[in-house]
Scaffold this active site. Structure first.
Site, mmCIF file in Angstrom:
data_model
loop_
_atom_site.group_PDB
_atom_site.id
_atom_site.type_symbol
_atom_site.label_atom_id
_atom_site.label_comp_id
_atom_site.label_asym_id
_atom_site.label_seq_id
_atom_site.Cartn_x
_atom_site.Cartn_y
_atom_site.Cartn_z
ATOM 1 N N GLY A 14 -3.670 -31.495 28.378
ATOM 2 C CA GLY A 14 -4.049 -32.842 27.921
ATOM 3 C C GLY A 14 -4.878 -32.788 26.660
ATOM 4 C CG ASN A 16 -3.129 -36.185 23.930
ATOM 5 O OD1 ASN A 16 -3.107 -35.456 24.930
ATOM 6 N ND2 ASN A 16 -2.703 -37.421 23.965
ATOM 7 N N GLY A 17 -6.544 -35.665 24.586
ATOM 8 C CA GLY A 17 -7.467 -36.623 25.208
ATOM 9 C C GLY A 17 -8.831 -36.623 24.539
ATOM 10 C CB ILE A 19 -13.018 -34.916 27.493
ATOM 11 C CG1 ILE A 19 -13.856 -36.123 27.922
ATOM 12 C CG2 ILE A 19 -13.731 -33.603 27.857
ATOM 13 C CD1 ILE A 19 -13.992 -36.305 29.428
ATOM 14 C CE LYS A 43 1.026 -39.851 24.007
ATOM 15 N NZ LYS A 43 0.784 -40.320 25.332
ATOM 16 C CG ASP A 65 6.638 -35.333 35.218
ATOM 17 O OD1 ASP A 65 5.439 -35.409 35.580
ATOM 18 O OD2 ASP A 65 7.585 -35.791 35.880
ATOM 19 C CB ILE A 66 1.253 -32.511 34.429
ATOM 20 C CG1 ILE A 66 0.683 -33.851 34.928
ATOM 21 C CG2 ILE A 66 1.026 -32.363 32.942
ATOM 22 C CD1 ILE A 66 -0.836 -33.968 34.765
ATOM 23 C CE LYS A 173 -11.064 -36.398 37.569
ATOM 24 N NZ LYS A 173 -10.131 -35.639 36.689
ATOM 25 C CB SER A 220 -15.876 -43.292 29.123
ATOM 26 O OG SER A 220 -15.402 -42.185 28.366
HETATM 27 P P1 NDP Z 1 -8.196 -39.538 28.122
HETATM 28 O O1 NDP Z 1 -7.436 -40.678 28.681
HETATM 29 O O2 NDP Z 1 -8.658 -39.607 26.728
HETATM 30 O O3 NDP Z 1 -7.363 -38.192 28.280
HETATM 31 C C1 NDP Z 1 -6.615 -37.947 29.418
HETATM 32 C C2 NDP Z 1 -5.624 -36.845 29.140
HETATM 33 O O4 NDP Z 1 -4.828 -36.660 30.314
HETATM 34 C C3 NDP Z 1 -4.649 -37.183 28.005
HETATM 35 O O5 NDP Z 1 -4.211 -36.045 27.364
HETATM 36 C C4 NDP Z 1 -3.497 -37.830 28.776
HETATM 37 O O6 NDP Z 1 -2.245 -37.749 28.128
HETATM 38 C C5 NDP Z 1 -3.483 -36.954 30.012
HETATM 39 N N1 NDP Z 1 -2.836 -37.687 31.092
HETATM 40 C C6 NDP Z 1 -3.189 -38.865 31.609
HETATM 41 N N2 NDP Z 1 -2.323 -39.232 32.552
HETATM 42 C C7 NDP Z 1 -1.394 -38.271 32.626
HETATM 43 C C8 NDP Z 1 -0.218 -38.091 33.396
HETATM 44 N N3 NDP Z 1 0.174 -38.989 34.296
HETATM 45 N N4 NDP Z 1 0.513 -36.992 33.184
HETATM 46 C C9 NDP Z 1 0.133 -36.080 32.250
HETATM 47 N N5 NDP Z 1 -0.955 -36.194 31.490
HETATM 48 C C10 NDP Z 1 -1.719 -37.292 31.681
HETATM 49 O O7 NDP Z 1 -9.411 -39.326 29.134
HETATM 50 P P2 NDP Z 1 -10.731 -38.455 29.052
HETATM 51 O O8 NDP Z 1 -10.650 -37.484 27.948
HETATM 52 O O9 NDP Z 1 -11.867 -39.387 29.120
HETATM 53 O O10 NDP Z 1 -10.640 -37.700 30.447
HETATM 54 C C11 NDP Z 1 -10.253 -36.344 30.548
HETATM 55 C C12 NDP Z 1 -10.610 -35.848 31.924
HETATM 56 O O11 NDP Z 1 -12.020 -35.996 32.153
HETATM 57 C C13 NDP Z 1 -9.927 -36.602 33.059
HETATM 58 O O12 NDP Z 1 -9.595 -35.658 34.045
HETATM 59 C C14 NDP Z 1 -11.014 -37.550 33.552
HETATM 60 O O13 NDP Z 1 -10.826 -37.874 34.891
HETATM 61 C C15 NDP Z 1 -12.257 -36.687 33.370
HETATM 62 N N6 NDP Z 1 -13.508 -37.423 33.266
HETATM 63 C C16 NDP Z 1 -13.704 -38.353 32.260
HETATM 64 C C17 NDP Z 1 -14.901 -39.017 32.159
HETATM 65 C C18 NDP Z 1 -15.164 -39.993 31.073
HETATM 66 O O14 NDP Z 1 -16.164 -40.740 31.163
HETATM 67 N N7 NDP Z 1 -14.362 -40.057 30.009
HETATM 68 C C19 NDP Z 1 -15.986 -38.790 33.143
HETATM 69 C C20 NDP Z 1 -15.694 -37.772 34.114
HETATM 70 C C21 NDP Z 1 -14.494 -37.129 34.162
HETATM 71 P P3 NDP Z 1 -1.650 -39.027 27.344
HETATM 72 O O15 NDP Z 1 -2.519 -39.203 26.125
HETATM 73 O O16 NDP Z 1 -0.266 -38.627 27.019
HETATM 74 O O17 NDP Z 1 -1.740 -40.195 28.277
#
Ligand code: NDP
Length: 354
Positions: A14, A16-17, A19, A43, A65-66, A173, A220
Site C-alpha cells: 500500500g 501510495n497511502g 502513512i 498509483k 487484489d490483496i 483492524k 485522518s
Molecule cells: P490510506 O487510505 O492513505 O492508505 C491505505 C492504503 O491501503 C492505500 O495504499 C490503499 O490503496 C490500500 N488499500 C485500502 N483498501 C485496500 C484494499 N481493499 N485492497 C488493497 N489495498 C487497499 O490510509 P492510511 O495511510 O491512513 O492508513 C494506512 C494504515 O494505517 C491502515 O492499515 C490503517 O488502518 C492504519 N492506521 C491509520 C491511522 C490514521 O489515523 N491514518 C491510525 C491508525 C492506523 P488505494 O490507494 O489503492 O486505495
C-alpha cells in the site's frame, strides 16, 4: 531475530497511502532499498516520480487484489523485511466485510507469502491501530498493549450492517491483528522471521501522497484539513471542536517508528502502541492561530473556535489515553508536538494552493 539494517530491501504494501509513502521515504533516506506495492499502475506514477533520485533502490510493483490467494508471492521474493500497511481506512462501509475481508485476508496473505517465498525475510511489521485496543466508555480509561477491542467485534456481530461505521473499521483492524498473531504463533517455530505490530493512534501531519484535493489525503489527514483549515471548521460547533479528540501521532514519527521496528531486536513478538499524546480539535486550531506569519490558505482564513477550550481547560475530559511505555523502552520514538505538526501541515496546504 533481526538485525535488519541498510542496505537491506524492504517490501512496503500500500505504498501510495498517506502513512506508507512516508515509510518509503524514511527507509530510502536511511539507505534501505524499497519495493512498494500499489493496486494499479496509475498509483505507481507519483511514487516513481517522487523517489526517482533513488534509482534502482526504489521499485513499485502492482498487486491488484490483496485478498487473492498468493497475491504477494512474487512481491516477497528477495526482500529482507516487510512493512504491511495496506488496509482500508474509511467510514463508508455498508457491509462490515467490505473492510474486514481485505484487512484480514491481506494481512494473512502477506504472511503466508512470506512463509512460502520469503526465505530472506527477517522481520514483518504490521500496521494495526489503536482501534484494535481501545473501547468506548463513559469514564476515562488508559489502555495498554494488554487490551483488545472486543467491543467492536460484539457490535459488528450483533448489528452487522447496522453497526456504527467506526465499529466496522475497528473490527477490521482488530480481526486483522488477531489473525496476524494467530498465524505467527502457529508458524514461528519453523520460520526465519518474527512479527512486530504497531498500534498508532490518529495520524496527522503533512502529506506527500498524490492528493490533488484534501479529500484524497486519506481519512485522518482529510479530517484535519476539514476542522483545522476551514474558517468555519465545516460547520462544526465550538462545543464539538473543544470536546472531540483522542490521541495522535505525527505521520513522520510513525514512519520513523516503522523503520526502528525493523531494526530493534526487542521489537520482535511485540505489539506496540505509538502515540504522542492527547488532542482536541481546538488544540490544533489554537496552534494554527499562533503561526507567524499566518499561513495563506485558499479557504480564506483559519477557524477560531473557542480559544483555550481544548486540552488543559478545566472542563475538558479525555475518555481515553494510552500507556506508551513500551514504545519508549523498545523504540525510543521521539514525538513532534502539536505546534510543530500544525505548522508543517498548514505549510503543506499553502504550498499545494489549498
Ligand atoms: P490510506 O487510505 O492513505 O492508505 C491505505 C492504503 O491501503 C492505500 O495504499 C490503499 O490503496 C490500500 N488499500 C485500502 N483498501 C485496500 C484494499 N481493499 N485492497 C488493497 N489495498 C487497499 O490510509 P492510511 O495511510 O491512513 O492508513 C494506512 C494504515 O494505517 C491502515 O492499515 C490503517 O488502518 C492504519 N492506521 C491509520 C491511522 C490514521 O489515523 N491514518 C491510525 C491508525 C492506523 P488505494 O490507494 O489503492 O486505495
Amino acid at each position: 531475530m533481526p538485525a535488519v539494517q541498510p542496505p537491506c530491501k524492504v517490501l512496503v504494501s500500500g505504498a501510495n497511502g498517506y502513512i506508507a509513502i512516508w515509510v518509503v521515504r524514511t527507509l530510502l533516506e536511511k539507505g534501505y532499498s524499497v519495493r512498494g506495492t500499489v493496486r494499479s499502475e496509475d498509483k505507481a506514477v507519483h511514487l516513481r516520480q517522487l523517489f526517482s533520485s533513488y534509482g534502482d533502490k526504489h521499485e513499485v510493483i502492482v498487486v491488484e487484489d490483496i485478498t487473492k490467494e498468493g497475491a504477494f508471492d512474487e512481491a516477497v521474493k528477495g526482500v529482507d523485511a516487510i512493512e504491511h500497511t495496506a488496509s482500508p481506512f474509511h467510514m463508508n462501509a455498508d457491509d462490515p466485510n467490505e473492510l474486514i475481508i481485505p484487512a484480514v485476508n491481506g494481512t494473512v496473505g502477506i504472511l503466508k507469502s512470506a512463509v512460502k517465498y520469503g526465505q530472506s525475510v527477517k522481520r514483518v511489521v504490521v500496521t494495526s491501530s489503536a482501534a484494535a485496543i481501545l473501547r468506548d466508555s463513559p469514564t476515562p480509561s488508559v489502555f495498554s498493549e494488554l487490551d483488545w477491542n472486543e467491543q467492536c467485534l460484539e457490535s459488528v456481530k450483533e448489528k452487522g450492517r447496522e453497526a456504527p461505521n467506526v465499529m466496522k473499521y475497528r473490527a477490521s483492524k482488530t480481526l486483522a491483528e488477531k489473525a496476524a498473531w494467530e498465524f505467527w504463533n502457529t508458524h514461528k517455530a519453523s520460520i526465519g522471521w518474527d512479527l512486530t505490530v504497531l498500534n498508532p493512534s490518529y495520524v496527522f501531519g503533512p502529506a506527500i501522497n498524490a492528493a490533488t484535493a484534501p479529500s484524497g489525503l486519506g481519512t485522518s489527514a482529510n479530517m484535519f484539513y476539514n476542522y483545522v483549515a476551514h474558517p468555519n471548521s465545516n460547520g462544526a460547533t465550538n462545543e464539538f471542536l473543544a470536546s472531540v479528540g483522542t490521541a495522535w501521532i505525527d505521520v513522520r514519527d510513525l514512519a520513523e517508528a516503522h523503520v526502528i521496528s525493523l531494526e530493534k531486536e526487542a521489537a520482535g513478538g511485540e505489539r506496540i502502541i505509538v502515540s504522542a499524546g492527547l488532542w482536541k480539535w481546538q488544540d490544533f486550531i489554537d496552534a494554527a492561530n499562533t503561526i507567524s506569519p499566518p499561513p495563506k490558505l485558499a479557504t480564506g482564513g483559519l477557524p477560531k473556535g473557542n480559544p483555550g477550550a481544548g486540552t488543559g481547560h478545566p472542563s475538558t475530559v479525555h475518555l481515553l489515553n494510552y500507556d506508551t511505555a513500551k514504545a519508549a523502552r523498545i523504540l525510543g520514538v521521539k514525538y513532534r508536538t502539536i505546534a510543530e505538526t500544525t505548522k508543517d501541515t498548514l505549510a503543506d496546504y499553502e504550498a499545494r494552493g489549498w
